[in-house]
Scaffold this motif. Structure first.
Motif, PDB file in Angstrom:
ATOM      1  N   ALA A 310       0.821  -1.207   0.000  1.00 24.92           N
ATOM      2  CA  ALA A 310       0.000   0.000   0.000  1.00 24.92           C
ATOM      3  C   ALA A 310       0.861   1.266   0.000  1.00 24.92           C
ATOM      4  CB  ALA A 310      -0.937  -0.005   1.204  1.00 24.92           C
ATOM      5  N   LYS A 311       2.000   1.203   0.661  1.00 24.98           N
ATOM      6  CA  LYS A 311       2.886   2.364   0.742  1.00 24.98           C
ATOM      7  C   LYS A 311       3.620   2.614  -0.567  1.00 24.98           C
ATOM      8  CE  LYS A 311       7.012   4.035   3.207  1.00 24.98           C
ATOM      9  NZ  LYS A 311       8.006   3.729   4.283  1.00 24.98           N
ATOM     10  N   ARG A 312       4.022   1.543  -1.230  1.00 23.86           N
ATOM     11  CA  ARG A 312       4.911   1.674  -2.375  1.00 23.86           C
ATOM     12  C   ARG A 312       4.203   1.640  -3.733  1.00 23.86           C
ATOM     13  NH1 ARG A 312      10.403   0.730  -1.345  1.00 23.86           N
ATOM     14  NH2 ARG A 312      10.892   0.372   0.868  1.00 23.86           N
ATOM     15  N   VAL A 313       2.956   1.186  -3.766  1.00 28.73           N
ATOM     16  CA  VAL A 313       2.216   1.115  -5.029  1.00 28.73           C
ATOM     17  C   VAL A 313       1.105   2.158  -5.008  1.00 28.73           C
ATOM     18  CG1 VAL A 313       0.815  -0.354  -6.526  1.00 28.73           C
ATOM     19  CG2 VAL A 313       2.751  -1.343  -5.276  1.00 28.73           C
ATOM     20  N   PRO A 314       1.055   3.063  -5.978  1.00 27.47           N
ATOM     21  CA  PRO A 314       0.014   4.101  -6.001  1.00 27.47           C
ATOM     22  C   PRO A 314      -1.381   3.497  -5.946  1.00 27.47           C
ATOM     23  CG  PRO A 314       1.712   4.569  -7.633  1.00 27.47           C
ATOM     24  CD  PRO A 314       2.003   3.195  -7.101  1.00 27.47           C
ATOM     25  N   ALA A 315      -2.304   4.195  -5.304  1.00 25.88           N
ATOM     26  CA  ALA A 315      -3.644   3.669  -5.070  1.00 25.88           C
ATOM     27  C   ALA A 315      -4.334   3.235  -6.348  1.00 25.88           C
ATOM     28  CB  ALA A 315      -4.496   4.719  -4.343  1.00 25.88           C
ATOM     29  N   GLU A 316      -4.170   3.998  -7.419  1.00 30.38           N
ATOM     30  CA  GLU A 316      -4.855   3.662  -8.662  1.00 30.38           C
ATOM     31  C   GLU A 316      -4.268   2.426  -9.341  1.00 30.38           C
ATOM     32  OE1 GLU A 316      -1.612   6.671  -9.644  1.00 30.38           O
ATOM     33  OE2 GLU A 316      -3.132   6.367  -8.081  1.00 30.38           O
ATOM     34  N   GLN A 317      -3.108   1.964  -8.869  1.00 36.94           N
ATOM     35  CA  GLN A 317      -2.470   0.784  -9.455  1.00 36.94           C
ATOM     36  C   GLN A 317      -2.559  -0.442  -8.537  1.00 36.94           C
ATOM     37  OE1 GLN A 317       1.493   2.421 -10.397  1.00 36.94           O
ATOM     38  NE2 GLN A 317       0.854   2.490 -12.532  1.00 36.94           N
ATOM     39  N   ARG A 318      -3.340  -0.342  -7.478  1.00 33.39           N
ATOM     40  CA  ARG A 318      -3.498  -1.466  -6.551  1.00 33.39           C
ATOM     41  C   ARG A 318      -4.597  -2.393  -7.062  1.00 33.39           C
ATOM     42  NH1 ARG A 318      -3.633   2.155  -1.014  1.00 33.39           N
ATOM     43  NH2 ARG A 318      -1.645   3.260  -1.389  1.00 33.39           N
ATOM     44  N   THR A 319      -4.240  -3.246  -7.977  1.00 33.14           N
ATOM     45  CA  THR A 319      -5.168  -4.195  -8.579  1.00 33.14           C
ATOM     46  C   THR A 319      -4.838  -5.606  -8.110  1.00 33.14           C
ATOM     47  OG1 THR A 319      -3.776  -4.636 -10.511  1.00 33.14           O
ATOM     48  CG2 THR A 319      -5.242  -2.712 -10.619  1.00 33.14           C
ATOM     49  N   SER A 320      -5.723  -6.532  -8.413  1.00 34.26           N
ATOM     50  CA  SER A 320      -5.437  -7.930  -8.104  1.00 34.26           C
ATOM     51  C   SER A 320      -4.166  -8.387  -8.815  1.00 34.26           C
ATOM     52  CB  SER A 320      -6.627  -8.802  -8.520  1.00 34.26           C
ATOM     53  OG  SER A 320      -6.403 -10.151  -8.223  1.00 34.26           O
ATOM     54  N   GLY A 321      -3.972  -7.940 -10.054  1.00 32.28           N
ATOM     55  CA  GLY A 321      -2.768  -8.316 -10.800  1.00 32.28           C
ATOM     56  C   GLY A 321      -1.503  -7.754 -10.201  1.00 32.28           C
ATOM     57  N   SER A 322      -1.537  -6.493  -9.755  1.00 38.46           N
ATOM     58  CA  SER A 322      -0.331  -5.916  -9.154  1.00 38.46           C
ATOM     59  C   SER A 322      -0.036  -6.556  -7.804  1.00 38.46           C
ATOM     60  CB  SER A 322      -0.453  -4.394  -9.032  1.00 38.46           C
ATOM     61  OG  SER A 322      -1.505  -4.011  -8.176  1.00 38.46           O
ATOM     62  N   GLU A 323      -1.077  -6.913  -7.058  1.00 35.51           N
ATOM     63  CA  GLU A 323      -0.856  -7.656  -5.820  1.00 35.51           C
ATOM     64  C   GLU A 323      -0.164  -8.983  -6.114  1.00 35.51           C
ATOM     65  OE1 GLU A 323      -3.895  -6.914  -2.295  1.00 35.51           O
ATOM     66  OE2 GLU A 323      -4.945  -7.551  -4.100  1.00 35.51           O
ATOM     67  N   GLY A 324      -0.583  -9.632  -7.210  1.00 32.67           N
ATOM     68  CA  GLY A 324       0.022 -10.909  -7.578  1.00 32.67           C
ATOM     69  C   GLY A 324       1.508 -10.798  -7.857  1.00 32.67           C
ATOM     70  N   SER A 325       1.914  -9.740  -8.559  1.00 27.51           N
ATOM     71  CA  SER A 325       3.334  -9.563  -8.868  1.00 27.51           C
ATOM     72  C   SER A 325       4.137  -9.220  -7.620  1.00 27.51           C
ATOM     73  CB  SER A 325       3.498  -8.465  -9.925  1.00 27.51           C
ATOM     74  OG  SER A 325       3.002  -8.894 -11.170  1.00 27.51           O
ATOM     75  N   PHE A 326       3.604  -8.331  -6.792  1.00 23.89           N
ATOM     76  CA  PHE A 326       4.277  -7.974  -5.539  1.00 23.89           C
ATOM     77  C   PHE A 326       4.453  -9.215  -4.672  1.00 23.89           C
ATOM     78  CE2 PHE A 326       4.553  -6.272  -1.246  1.00 23.89           C
ATOM     79  CZ  PHE A 326       5.305  -5.113  -1.389  1.00 23.89           C
ATOM     80  N   SER A 327       3.392  -9.993  -4.564  1.00 22.87           N
ATOM     81  CA  SER A 327       3.403 -11.202  -3.751  1.00 22.87           C
ATOM     82  C   SER A 327       4.413 -12.218  -4.265  1.00 22.87           C
ATOM     83  CB  SER A 327       2.002 -11.814  -3.728  1.00 22.87           C
ATOM     84  OG  SER A 327       1.999 -13.075  -3.091  1.00 22.87           O
ATOM     85  N   ALA A 328       4.408 -12.470  -5.569  1.00 24.81           N
ATOM     86  CA  ALA A 328       5.280 -13.498  -6.126  1.00 24.81           C
ATOM     87  C   ALA A 328       6.753 -13.172  -5.915  1.00 24.81           C
ATOM     88  CB  ALA A 328       4.976 -13.685  -7.611  1.00 24.81           C
ATOM     89  N   VAL A 329       7.115 -11.908  -6.093  1.00 29.71           N
ATOM     90  CA  VAL A 329       8.515 -11.517  -5.868  1.00 29.71           C
ATOM     91  C   VAL A 329       8.915 -11.790  -4.424  1.00 29.71           C
ATOM     92  CG1 VAL A 329      10.103  -9.558  -5.740  1.00 29.71           C
ATOM     93  CG2 VAL A 329       8.604  -9.813  -7.719  1.00 29.71           C
ATOM     94  N   LEU A 330       8.057 -11.431  -3.470  1.00 25.02           N
ATOM     95  CA  LEU A 330       8.402 -11.631  -2.061  1.00 25.02           C
ATOM     96  C   LEU A 330       8.404 -13.105  -1.672  1.00 25.02           C
ATOM     97  CD1 LEU A 330       6.695  -8.717  -0.112  1.00 25.02           C
ATOM     98  CD2 LEU A 330       9.042  -8.925  -0.938  1.00 25.02           C
TER      99      LEU A 330
END
Length: 411
Positions: A310-330
């Motif tokens: 939530a801190k590093r990804v702009p609100a308008e880009q917080r989608t299910s797909g962007s969560e998936g990429s953030f999650s997979a990297v971690l």
């Protein structure tokens, strides 16, 4: 057996699975905290660990730059707050495809030449053409939001959520087990041959679950006007309308629903779980429900990884797909942290040995190839149902929904 993956590859993900009744299974809570305990005294300074990253951008068939932004944010968070991997910085090497098989294969060759320890997949409709490149190089392909046949059944592919397939059966579980619906109408992207498949199989399964009215309406993804198709889907006042499109079309569909004053509950797949889609409804979101493999992340979230997203990804880009990429990297970073020698082979072995492994903003996963027999790369098929509160997505049920057992009815 229906070839679900082939339908997925065309962007419509087996409508049969949208309308297949199922039983729910509650899973554990999201446990993705990155294993960190605070900001390290100094940033990682060792030899970088390379992670490849591929997603689709600047394409008329779908563009998902927010997924890359999220992946880059995850790598930055891993380095700034988690000391990379045992003092070695995580370095992301990215490549953008245009939706064609040739571009996906080209990106695969480019990334493999960099010798990454893994390749993280964002959203790429041509990904199937790249799977053999990764397999032949012995490099695991890890995705947080899989869509396509190759991603869902390749031996070196690991899907940390079930993507659209799991979202659709999760929606249907909720409709049949909780809402006890008797009529389900679906509006889905037009695909040659899909209508006959849906009629022949989905009605049979729905009838077993007591759903007596099933109406299927198809439309082109680039239709000039979605109002006629949506009006047809809403005829007869069904208990629910299921929408199977990508985000760009979903925004136009909910906009049309608002203009037509359609009150019927509408259930949308995870690719539509985007602020842009919700805002396109012009405030008429009370009847919209979104399925996602991820819990919604909010500012000040108690989960460290979710708060970092939530801190590093702009609100308008917080989608299910962007969560998936953030999650997979971690998740890949967390697994590499446990390995004496962080190589592609060692990571592949570690992924295959996972059992209820803590996911990031998602249900724990098990990559034994047995979660869904039809789609052995799926490591986790649980989803959450979300609503929009005007500012962001919120959890509707408080439970994970897992409809995988129902797939036995179509074997």
């Amino acid at each position: 057996m229906i070839r679900f993956g082939r339908v997925l590859a065309a962007g419509c993900v087996a409508l049969v699975m949208v309308l297949a009744g199922c039983t729910s299974q509650r899973g554990g809570d999201s446990a993705g905290d990155g294993t960190g305990s605070g900001t390290p005294a100094a940033g990682p300074t060792g030899q970088p660990l390379l992670l490849g990253y591929v997603t689709q951008e600047n394409s008329s068939v779908g563009s998902f730059p927010e997924t890359r932004v999220a992946a880059e944010a995850a790598a930055a968070y891993a380095n700034a707050d988690l000391d990379g991997v045992k003092g070695r910085p995580v370095k992301l090497v990215t490549c953008a495809t245009n939706g064609s098989p040739e571009s996906s294969q080209g990106c695969a060759n480019k990334l493999v030449a960099q010798h990454p320890v893994a390749v993280i997949g964002g959203i790429d409709v041509g990904a199937e053409a790249a799977m053999d490149v990764y397999k032949n190089a012995g490099i695991p392909y890890v995705s947080g939001s899989p869509q396509l046949n190759g991603e869902l059944n390749s031996p070196n592919s690991f899907s940390l959520t079930g993507g659209t397939a799991a979202e659709l059966i999760g929606i249907t579980d909720y409709l049949t087990s909780v809402k006890k619906v008797h009529s389900v109408h679906a509006l889905y992207v037009d695909l040659s041959g899909l209508l006959s498949i849906a009629i022949n199989y989905s009605k049979q399964i729905l009838n077993k679950k007591g759903v007596t009215d099933v109406t299927l309406t198809s439309e082109k993804a680039d239709a000039a006007d979605f109002a006629p198709a949506l009006s047809n889907a809403a005829k007869g006042n069904p208990d629910a309308i299921v929408v199977v499109f990508q985000a760009q079309a979903c925004a136009r569909i909910v906009q049309a629903a608002s203009a037509l004053n359609i009150k019927t509950p509408m259930y949308l797949i995870g690719s539509c779980a985007s602020p842009a889609v919700a805002k396109a409804a012009n405030g008429h979101t009370d009847n919209l429900v979104f399925a996602s493999g991820y819990l919604p992340a909010t500012d000040g979230d108690k989960d460290p990884a979710a708060a970092a997203f939530a801190k590093r990804v702009p609100a308008e880009q917080r989608t299910s797909g962007s969560e998936g990429s953030f999650s997979a990297v971690l998740v890949v970073r967390n697994l590499l942290e446990t390995l004496p020698d962080p190589t592609p082979a060692a990571l592949t072995t570690a992924l295959r040995a996972t059992t209820e492994y803590p996911n990031v903003m998602a249900h724990p996963f098990t990559c034994d190839g047995k979660q869904i027999n039809l789609l052995p790369s799926i490591c986790n098929s649980a989803v959450r149902l979300l609503t929009w509160n005007g500012k962001g997505f919120t959890d509707l049920t408080g439970n994970w929904v897992d409809g995988r057992k129902l797939l036995d009815l179509v074997s």
